[in-house]
Design a protein around this motif. Structure first.
Motif, PDB file in Angstrom:
ATOM      1  N   TYR A 131      42.752  36.151  43.619  1.00  0.00           N
ATOM      2  CA  TYR A 131      41.459  35.820  44.227  1.00  0.00           C
ATOM      3  C   TYR A 131      40.489  35.282  43.183  1.00  0.00           C
ATOM      4  CZ  TYR A 131      39.719  40.410  42.538  1.00  0.00           C
ATOM      5  OH  TYR A 131      39.355  41.498  41.757  1.00  0.00           O
ATOM      6  N   ASN A 132      39.585  34.438  43.661  1.00  0.00           N
ATOM      7  CA  ASN A 132      38.587  33.770  42.829  1.00  0.00           C
ATOM      8  C   ASN A 132      37.283  34.579  42.899  1.00  0.00           C
ATOM      9  OD1 ASN A 132      36.451  32.055  41.944  1.00  0.00           O
ATOM     10  ND2 ASN A 132      37.729  30.260  42.299  1.00  0.00           N
ATOM     11  N   LYS A 133      36.940  35.239  41.815  1.00  0.00           N
ATOM     12  CA  LYS A 133      35.746  36.085  41.796  1.00  0.00           C
ATOM     13  C   LYS A 133      34.472  35.286  42.071  1.00  0.00           C
ATOM     14  CE  LYS A 133      37.183  39.783  38.629  1.00  0.00           C
ATOM     15  NZ  LYS A 133      36.824  40.464  37.357  1.00  0.00           N
ATOM     16  N   ASP A 134      34.405  34.060  41.572  1.00  0.00           N
ATOM     17  CA  ASP A 134      33.190  33.257  41.737  1.00  0.00           C
ATOM     18  C   ASP A 134      32.877  32.994  43.208  1.00  0.00           C
ATOM     19  OD1 ASP A 134      32.667  33.118  39.040  1.00  0.00           O
ATOM     20  OD2 ASP A 134      33.710  31.214  38.754  1.00  0.00           O
ATOM     21  N   LEU A 135      33.909  32.745  44.003  1.00  0.00           N
ATOM     22  CA  LEU A 135      33.676  32.489  45.425  1.00  0.00           C
ATOM     23  C   LEU A 135      33.234  33.751  46.154  1.00  0.00           C
ATOM     24  CD1 LEU A 135      36.421  29.940  46.559  1.00  0.00           C
ATOM     25  CD2 LEU A 135      34.042  29.555  45.942  1.00  0.00           C
ATOM     26  N   PHE A 136      33.807  34.880  45.786  1.00  0.00           N
ATOM     27  CA  PHE A 136      33.384  36.141  46.404  1.00  0.00           C
ATOM     28  C   PHE A 136      31.927  36.437  46.043  1.00  0.00           C
ATOM     29  CE2 PHE A 136      37.842  36.635  47.154  1.00  0.00           C
ATOM     30  CZ  PHE A 136      37.946  37.504  48.226  1.00  0.00           C
TER      31      PHE A 136
ATOM     32  N   PRO B   9      32.664  41.515  49.151  1.00  0.00           N
ATOM     33  CA  PRO B   9      33.320  42.437  48.208  1.00  0.00           C
ATOM     34  C   PRO B   9      34.717  41.946  47.830  1.00  0.00           C
ATOM     35  CG  PRO B   9      32.376  43.641  50.057  1.00  0.00           C
ATOM     36  CD  PRO B   9      32.301  42.185  50.414  1.00  0.00           C
ATOM     37  N   TYR B  10      35.085  42.178  46.575  1.00  0.00           N
ATOM     38  CA  TYR B  10      36.408  41.765  46.104  1.00  0.00           C
ATOM     39  C   TYR B  10      37.516  42.501  46.883  1.00  0.00           C
ATOM     40  CZ  TYR B  10      33.955  40.075  41.881  1.00  0.00           C
ATOM     41  OH  TYR B  10      33.112  39.432  41.002  1.00  0.00           O
ATOM     42  N   PRO B  11      38.695  41.874  46.964  1.00  0.00           N
ATOM     43  CA  PRO B  11      39.858  42.573  47.541  1.00  0.00           C
ATOM     44  C   PRO B  11      40.210  43.802  46.699  1.00  0.00           C
ATOM     45  CG  PRO B  11      40.295  40.230  47.280  1.00  0.00           C
ATOM     46  CD  PRO B  11      39.030  40.510  46.531  1.00  0.00           C
TER      47      PRO B  11
ATOM     48  N   SER C  17      44.316  23.985  45.202  1.00  0.00           N
ATOM     49  CA  SER C  17      43.019  24.253  45.836  1.00  0.00           C
ATOM     50  C   SER C  17      42.402  25.528  45.274  1.00  0.00           C
ATOM     51  CB  SER C  17      43.193  24.381  47.351  1.00  0.00           C
ATOM     52  OG  SER C  17      41.967  24.682  47.986  1.00  0.00           O
ATOM     53  N   PHE C  18      43.255  26.521  45.032  1.00  0.00           N
ATOM     54  CA  PHE C  18      42.800  27.790  44.447  1.00  0.00           C
ATOM     55  C   PHE C  18      42.280  27.555  43.027  1.00  0.00           C
ATOM     56  CE2 PHE C  18      43.846  31.718  42.032  1.00  0.00           C
ATOM     57  CZ  PHE C  18      42.977  32.593  42.672  1.00  0.00           C
ATOM     58  N   LEU C  19      43.021  26.785  42.246  1.00  0.00           N
ATOM     59  CA  LEU C  19      42.631  26.516  40.865  1.00  0.00           C
ATOM     60  C   LEU C  19      41.362  25.665  40.789  1.00  0.00           C
ATOM     61  CD1 LEU C  19      46.181  25.751  39.389  1.00  0.00           C
ATOM     62  CD2 LEU C  19      44.889  27.880  39.157  1.00  0.00           C
TER      63      LEU C  19
ATOM     64  N   ASN D 196      38.771  28.757  32.242  1.00  0.00           N
ATOM     65  CA  ASN D 196      37.388  29.017  32.673  1.00  0.00           C
ATOM     66  C   ASN D 196      37.288  29.620  34.069  1.00  0.00           C
ATOM     67  OD1 ASN D 196      36.343  27.961  30.261  1.00  0.00           O
ATOM     68  ND2 ASN D 196      36.497  25.873  31.062  1.00  0.00           N
ATOM     69  N   MET D 197      38.390  29.817  34.714  1.00  0.00           N
ATOM     70  CA  MET D 197      38.364  30.362  36.067  1.00  0.00           C
ATOM     71  C   MET D 197      38.221  31.880  36.026  1.00  0.00           C
ATOM     72  SD  MET D 197      41.172  29.867  39.082  1.00  0.00           S
ATOM     73  CE  MET D 197      40.936  30.574  40.700  1.00  0.00           C
ATOM     74  N   GLN D 198      37.330  32.406  36.858  1.00  0.00           N
ATOM     75  CA  GLN D 198      37.138  33.849  36.965  1.00  0.00           C
ATOM     76  C   GLN D 198      38.012  34.365  38.111  1.00  0.00           C
ATOM     77  OE1 GLN D 198      35.246  35.537  34.658  1.00  0.00           O
ATOM     78  NE2 GLN D 198      35.179  33.466  33.773  1.00  0.00           N
ATOM     79  N   TRP D 199      39.179  34.882  37.750  1.00  0.00           N
ATOM     80  CA  TRP D 199      40.133  35.307  38.764  1.00  0.00           C
ATOM     81  C   TRP D 199      40.630  36.716  38.482  1.00  0.00           C
ATOM     82  CZ3 TRP D 199      45.096  36.790  37.403  1.00  0.00           C
ATOM     83  CH2 TRP D 199      45.492  36.476  36.086  1.00  0.00           C
ATOM     84  N   ASP D 200      41.259  37.294  39.482  1.00  0.00           N
ATOM     85  CA  ASP D 200      41.981  38.544  39.297  1.00  0.00           C
ATOM     86  C   ASP D 200      43.029  38.633  40.400  1.00  0.00           C
ATOM     87  OD1 ASP D 200      42.771  40.964  38.185  1.00  0.00           O
ATOM     88  OD2 ASP D 200      40.722  41.648  37.876  1.00  0.00           O
TER      89      ASP D 200
END
Length: 447
Positions: free
Chosen positions: A172-177, A183-185, A276-278, A300-304
């Motif tokens: 998941y992309n933290k920036d979009l959340f 709330p994050y998954p 699209s996710f990236l 630079n992507m904020q993901w987890d």
């Protein structure tokens, strides 16, 4: 993984069996010479110099990984063994090409969905006596993985052993959340819960269509539930059943969100949705370990990542075995050495190295599992361990079916539902009819 390696068992396979038998009647391909070599039924003593030819594709092992996890560890542990790679991704190196040339490898790699090809090519051998001879402890391996090898090869015994597992997770992309205040998954979520998040994240903002979730193809959900394709007692398809209808309804609900399937994303496809996710336009991607490599190139992507979403009917279950299974061939003159290659690959030391670099072990060891991703600096502070938590789903019988063809049939049926050109009942009824045709075609080939 299975979805990436659906090489068809074509009509040429049947012809190759005849070629194989004639080729093996002579000098064979497991050794390096001609008629003076010992009978293929008489393996060389375990301590004599031996060359083990391993046929594997680039998808199964890159050149770097092959050397790192097979050639070098074997040379270190068993100096008398030389591991030679045959890259089946290269032109002229397919197994049918090798068989026709009388160059039969000692170990051949297949993902579970196509493992029965070993039978079709006449390469199958029971390695359980070899395992006993070398006192290899099978209890170290996850039972579902061993069961999957037997089920996939359509044999009551082991023909080979799994090498590693491609784990699945929900990226998941933290920036979009953060952008939309959602709330994050969390670990342990179901598909229904993830859909609720997707609803909140699928929206247009600043002229950009943001999408909540890509869940991949229907067969992912089917493998999670271990849904059978056919009844092999009657040789009839079992796609038009309550269980498949229930899964189709769930999967339809994941995609039936306005804006989710717009434009170029109308047709399902993992690669386009990974991009699209990236790019930061897709909030969640239900994916597998190969995406980790892509994320390393997007610093630079904020993901987890959290655990792969579960189905309410199978709590805590992720995906079935997704592993290159290395099978010893019946014609090998170096069966003992081939088993020792598998021993080295499945040692705690090598499996730990594999796990540290982002692939999952097939061993039971929690100590090994705990090392997941720790060799990759970019993953520090990430919840990548979540990918190791779900149970492995049992594999269902494939027998003589080409699983790639079955997947194409179910993909087509679900795409019709997504496109609203067919309802679920019609799509599954049509898929059932198509699979019955495939079953009859396969049965006809085997006469």
């Amino acid at each position: 993984m299975d979805g990436r390696t659906k090489g068809s068992r074509t009509a040429a396979v049947a012809g190759c069996i005849a070629v194989l038998l004639s080729a093996c009647a002579g000098s064979g391909g497991g050794g390096e010479g001609g008629a003076k070599e010992p009978d293929s039924k008489t393996p060389a003593p375990a301590n004599e110099p031996a060359t083990v030819k391993v046929a594997a594709s680039n998808i199964q092992f890159s050149e770097e990984d092959f050397n790192r996890y097979l050639a070098e560890p074997v040379k270190k542990k068993y100096p008398h063994i030389t591991v030679e790679r045959i890259n089946t991704s290269e032109k002229g190196n397919s197994l049918t090409d090798l068989i026709a040339a009388g160059n039969i490898p000692d170990l051949v790699g297949f993902y579970p969905g196509n493992l029965a090809t070993v039978n079709d090519l006449g390469l199958t051998t029971n390695i359980e006596e070899l395992i006993k001879k070398h006192k290899f402890d099978l209890t170290r391996i996850v039972p579902e993985a061993l069961d999957a090898v037997k089920m996939a090869s359509n044999q009551p015994y082991l023909t080979g052993l799994p090498s590693y597992h491609n784990p699945f997770g929900l990226f998941y992309n933290k920036d979009l959340f953060d952008k939309f205040g959602v709330p994050y998954p969390k670990d342990g979520m179901t598909w229904d819960e993830v859909r609720d998040l997707s609803l909140k994240l699928t929206r247009k903002d600043g002229g950009v269509q943001f999408r909540g979730l890509y869940a991949d193809f229907l067969y992912r959900g089917a493998r999670q539930l271990s849904l059978p394709y056919a009844d092999f007692k009657t040789n009839k398809a079992t796609l038009n059943t309550d269980d498949w209808q229930e899964l189709m309804k769930l999967w339809e609900s994941l995609y039936a969100i306005p804006g989710l399937m717009d434009g170029s994303y109308k047709t399902l496809g993992y690669s386009a949705n990974e991009q699209s996710f990236l790019k930061g336009e897709l909030a969640m991607l239900a994916g597998y370990s190969n995406t980790l490599a892509a994320l390393r190139k997007t610093p630079n992507m904020q993901w987890d990542v959290v655990t792969y979403p579960s189905n309410k009917k199978a709590p805590g279950v992720g995906h079935r075995l997704d592993s290159p299974v290395l099978s010893v061939t019946a014609q090998s003159k170096a069966k003992d050495a081939a088993l020792q290659v598998l021993e080295a690959l499945l040692s705690d030391e090598v499996q730990t190295e594999i796990v540290r670099n982002g692939r999952m072990t097939v061993l039971n060891s929690q100590t090994v599992k705990d090392q997941f991703g720790k060799g990759i600096p970019e993953f520090q502070g990430k919840n990548v361990a979540a990918m190791t938590k779900p149970k492995m789903a049992p594999m269902v019988a494939v027998q003589f079916l080409n699983e790639g063809t079955v997947d194409s049939i179910t993909n087509k049926a679900f795409q019709a539902v997504v496109d609203k050109t067919a309802d679920i009942n019609t799509a599954l009824r049509t898929a059932d009819e198509e699979l019955n045709k495939h079953i009859q075609e396969q049965l006809q080939k085997r006469k």
